[in-house]
Design an enzyme around this catalytic site. Structure first.
Site, mmCIF file in Angstrom:
data_model
loop_
_atom_site.group_PDB
_atom_site.id
_atom_site.type_symbol
_atom_site.label_atom_id
_atom_site.label_comp_id
_atom_site.label_asym_id
_atom_site.label_seq_id
_atom_site.Cartn_x
_atom_site.Cartn_y
_atom_site.Cartn_z
ATOM 1 N N ASN A 1 6.632 10.636 -16.977
ATOM 2 C CA ASN A 1 6.083 10.713 -15.626
ATOM 3 C C ASN A 1 7.232 10.807 -14.644
ATOM 4 O OD1 ASN A 1 3.481 10.393 -16.464
ATOM 5 N ND2 ASN A 1 3.232 8.332 -15.664
ATOM 6 N N ASP B 1 -0.017 7.514 -19.267
ATOM 7 C CA ASP B 1 -1.341 7.057 -19.710
ATOM 8 C C ASP B 1 -1.636 7.477 -21.147
ATOM 9 O OD1 ASP B 1 -2.146 5.718 -17.419
ATOM 10 O OD2 ASP B 1 -2.727 7.590 -16.422
ATOM 11 N N PHE C 1 0.765 -0.577 -8.065
ATOM 12 C CA PHE C 1 0.936 0.603 -7.224
ATOM 13 C C PHE C 1 -0.109 1.626 -7.637
ATOM 14 C CE2 PHE C 1 4.855 0.899 -4.637
ATOM 15 C CZ PHE C 1 5.338 -0.376 -4.840
ATOM 16 N N LYS D 1 -8.699 0.796 -8.382
ATOM 17 C CA LYS D 1 -7.724 0.192 -9.318
ATOM 18 C C LYS D 1 -7.491 -1.279 -8.983
ATOM 19 C CE LYS D 1 -5.470 4.538 -10.443
ATOM 20 N NZ LYS D 1 -4.372 5.470 -10.247
ATOM 21 N N LYS E 1 -8.173 -3.524 -12.224
ATOM 22 C CA LYS E 1 -6.992 -4.136 -12.866
ATOM 23 C C LYS E 1 -6.815 -5.598 -12.441
ATOM 24 C CE LYS E 1 -4.925 0.425 -13.270
ATOM 25 N NZ LYS E 1 -3.903 1.081 -14.050
HETATM 26 O O1 PMT Z 1 10.295 5.443 -8.837
HETATM 27 P P1 PMT Z 1 10.251 6.212 -7.511
HETATM 28 O O2 PMT Z 1 10.848 7.592 -7.631
HETATM 29 O O3 PMT Z 1 10.840 5.411 -6.376
HETATM 30 O O4 PMT Z 1 8.716 6.459 -7.154
HETATM 31 C C1 PMT Z 1 7.888 5.377 -6.903
HETATM 32 C C2 PMT Z 1 6.493 5.571 -7.517
HETATM 33 C C3 PMT Z 1 5.785 6.697 -6.800
HETATM 34 C C4 PMT Z 1 6.587 5.845 -9.022
HETATM 35 C C5 PMT Z 1 5.772 4.198 -7.289
HETATM 36 O O5 PMT Z 1 5.733 3.978 -5.946
HETATM 37 C C6 PMT Z 1 4.366 4.212 -7.879
HETATM 38 O O6 PMT Z 1 3.421 4.644 -7.262
HETATM 39 N N1 PMT Z 1 4.228 3.653 -9.121
HETATM 40 C C7 PMT Z 1 2.994 3.659 -9.871
HETATM 41 C C8 PMT Z 1 2.831 4.971 -10.598
HETATM 42 C C9 PMT Z 1 1.565 4.971 -11.448
HETATM 43 O O7 PMT Z 1 1.654 4.927 -12.641
HETATM 44 O O8 PMT Z 1 0.479 4.929 -10.752
HETATM 45 P P2 PMT Z 1 -1.011 4.858 -11.426
HETATM 46 O O9 PMT Z 1 -1.911 5.032 -10.262
HETATM 47 O O10 PMT Z 1 -1.108 5.819 -12.555
HETATM 48 O O11 PMT Z 1 -1.096 3.380 -12.006
HETATM 49 C C10 PMT Z 1 -1.682 2.305 -11.268
HETATM 50 C C11 PMT Z 1 -1.006 0.997 -11.662
HETATM 51 O O12 PMT Z 1 -1.234 0.717 -13.049
HETATM 52 C C12 PMT Z 1 0.489 0.997 -11.485
HETATM 53 O O13 PMT Z 1 0.878 -0.289 -11.007
HETATM 54 C C13 PMT Z 1 1.042 1.245 -12.882
HETATM 55 O O14 PMT Z 1 2.315 0.608 -13.060
HETATM 56 C C14 PMT Z 1 -0.025 0.608 -13.760
HETATM 57 N N2 PMT Z 1 -0.224 1.260 -15.057
HETATM 58 C C15 PMT Z 1 -0.558 2.584 -15.160
HETATM 59 C C16 PMT Z 1 -0.780 3.133 -16.412
HETATM 60 C C17 PMT Z 1 -0.664 2.319 -17.563
HETATM 61 N N3 PMT Z 1 -0.871 2.824 -18.772
HETATM 62 N N4 PMT Z 1 -0.336 1.018 -17.444
HETATM 63 C C18 PMT Z 1 -0.130 0.472 -16.210
HETATM 64 O O15 PMT Z 1 0.178 -0.705 -16.093
#
Ligand code: PMT
Length: 404
Positions: A214, A283, A329, A343, A347
């Site tokens: 990612n 994911d 995030f 989320k 979560k």
């Molecule tokens: O690293 P940078 O370049 O500074 O960029 C920052 C960022 C954009 C990566 C950061 O700000 C950000 O948004 N991180 C979360 C990215 C993400 O995976 O988003 P998501 O919407 O897919 O996931 C939601 C949450 O679940 C996140 O807290 C993620 O860490 C968590 N997650 C997601 C998938 C997974 N399999 N397990 C998780 O725990």
């Protein structure tokens, strides 16, 4: 401006280097004095070409230190004395040259010698031509200094003295002064707390040479770890493979895949009071990892079967203990707030930081972000600001939730 506590006059050493913005250091000096600071100035030889040291003598009430000593034998005493005197060291404007010297640990004039000797926090406000600022050498030096805990007031974009328009203009002196006062009265509101931060991408291997990943530079998570450390927390930073330097004063646990991240979070989270998941875990992962490098298919499509990875945040959310604050995030490209709010609930998060990664200046790779903080009963959209400032706002919100 943040007022200083009465009866205390903090000592600020103001370093001025050679650039057209050197004259603005006079106004900065005045603002620092107005805010209650006692200021002494060190100028580099080149700075003296732009502005006369007499100006700083007069404004500061101290002899301005320059490299044009009549008695160079006093150097060693003077630089150590000033280094110890400083409660804060600010260099404004700072050239590419002084940052390069600091990154390399060079000490060949009064300013570089004194800043190398000081134990005070250091704030740098760069100002230079855009080409020099964006040059990878300058950027790398800044990253090195940031990782060592040096603070930055980033330059703004505008019309530069060289006739170019771009980034490299000295930040407004009001912003630099404000930053100085923040550093002079540091908040220790996270003292006694253990904070876990996840940062960066995961890699899901296809074969020994290829992976699916990612986008994430780790900057947002690293800023959160640094801000938590500076506010007194004990920090564990779980980091995916990133190309930015490791911050000092935090424990780093590396991970590669989402499965590794899950294991690292499961073993570290129970001892933590605050858990912030800024990492970008994949994911899905390939159903099978080939033992050897996969060969081309003679023009046939290559079909890959992917299986779902564990959701680390959801797993931890289920195990959340009383007293723990859990923050996630959401990196979204459409219906940002709706998806993020979903989320938050799914979560079992206390707070979710929604970033629209399609907006310029937000999301991956850049040094800035634009986020909305969403909890069960509030929504707060923050303006474009540095990831470090975003990190402080997130920590403020976390502390509010913990005190509610
Ligand atoms: O690293 P940078 O370049 O500074 O960029 C920052 C960022 C954009 C990566 C950061 O700000 C950000 O948004 N991180 C979360 C990215 C993400 O995976 O988003 P998501 O919407 O897919 O996931 C939601 C949450 O679940 C996140 O807290 C993620 O860490 C968590 N997650 C997601 C998938 C997974 N399999 N397990 C998780 O725990």
């Amino acid at each position: 401006m943040i007022p200083m506590p009465a009866n205390e006059k903090p000592h600020v050493v103001l370093g001025v280097t050679g650039g057209i913005a050197a004259y603005k250091a006079c106004e900065l000096l005045r603002l620092l004095q107005k805010g209650g600071a006692d200021v002494q100035v060190i100028m580099t030889r080149n700075a003296c070409e732009f502005i006369n040291p007499l100006t700083f003598d007069t404004l500061s009430g101290y002899p301005c230190i320059t490299d044009t000593f009549n008695r160079p034998e006093r150097w060693s005493v003077e630089h150590v004395a000033l280094a110890k005197w400083a409660d804060l060291f600010v260099i404004a404007p700072a050239t590419a040259n002084i940052m390069a010297k600091m990154a390399a640990g060079l000490a060949d004039d009064m300013l570089s010698t004194t800043v190398l000797a000081t134990k005070a926090p250091v704030l740098i406000a760069p100002a230079m031509n855009t080409g020099m600022y964006v040059n990878p050498a300058t950027q790398q030096n800044m990253e090195i200094l940031k990782a060592r805990g040096v603070h930055f007031e980033d330059p703004s974009t505008g019309y530069l003295a060289c006739g170019d328009t771009g980034v490299g203009k000295l930040a407004p002196v009001e912003a630099i002064a404000e930053h100085c006062f923040k550093l002079l009265s540091p908040r220790r509101d996270l003292a006694g707390l253990r904070v876990l931060v996840t940062a960066g991408p995961t890699r899901e291997m296809l074969d020994p040479v290829r992976y699916i990943s990612n986008r994430s530079s780790g900057k947002m998570g690293y800023s959160l770890a640094e801000a938590s450390r500076d506010r007194g927390a004990e920090v564990v930073l779980l980091s995916g493979p990133v190309a930015i330097p490791a911050p000092q004063g935090v424990r780093i646990v590396p991970f590669v895949s989402t499965q590794d991240l899950l294991e690292a979070v499961l073993s570290n989270a129970p001892a933590c009071d605050v858990i912030i998941q800024a990492a970008a875990p994949a994911d899905y992962r390939p159903a099978e990892v080939a033992g050897q490098k996969i060969k081309k298919q003679d023009g046939e499509p290559f079909v890959l079967t992917m299986i779902e990875n564990p959701d680390v945040a959801a797993t931890i959310g289920k195990q959340k203990k009383p007293g723990q604050t859990f923050v996630g995030f959401a990196a979204e490209t459409e219906q940002v707030l709706e998806h993020a709010a979903g989320k938050l609930v799914r979560k079992n998060l206390d707070l979710i930081v929604a970033n629209d990664v399609t907006k310029p200046g937000a999301g991956f790779d850049v040094d800035t972000n634009i986020v909305t903080l969403i909890s069960s009963d509030s929504r707060k959209t923050l303006p474009l600001q540095s990831k470090r400032d975003v990190a402080d706002c997130i920590l403020d919100e976390i502390m509010k939730l913990r005190q509610a």
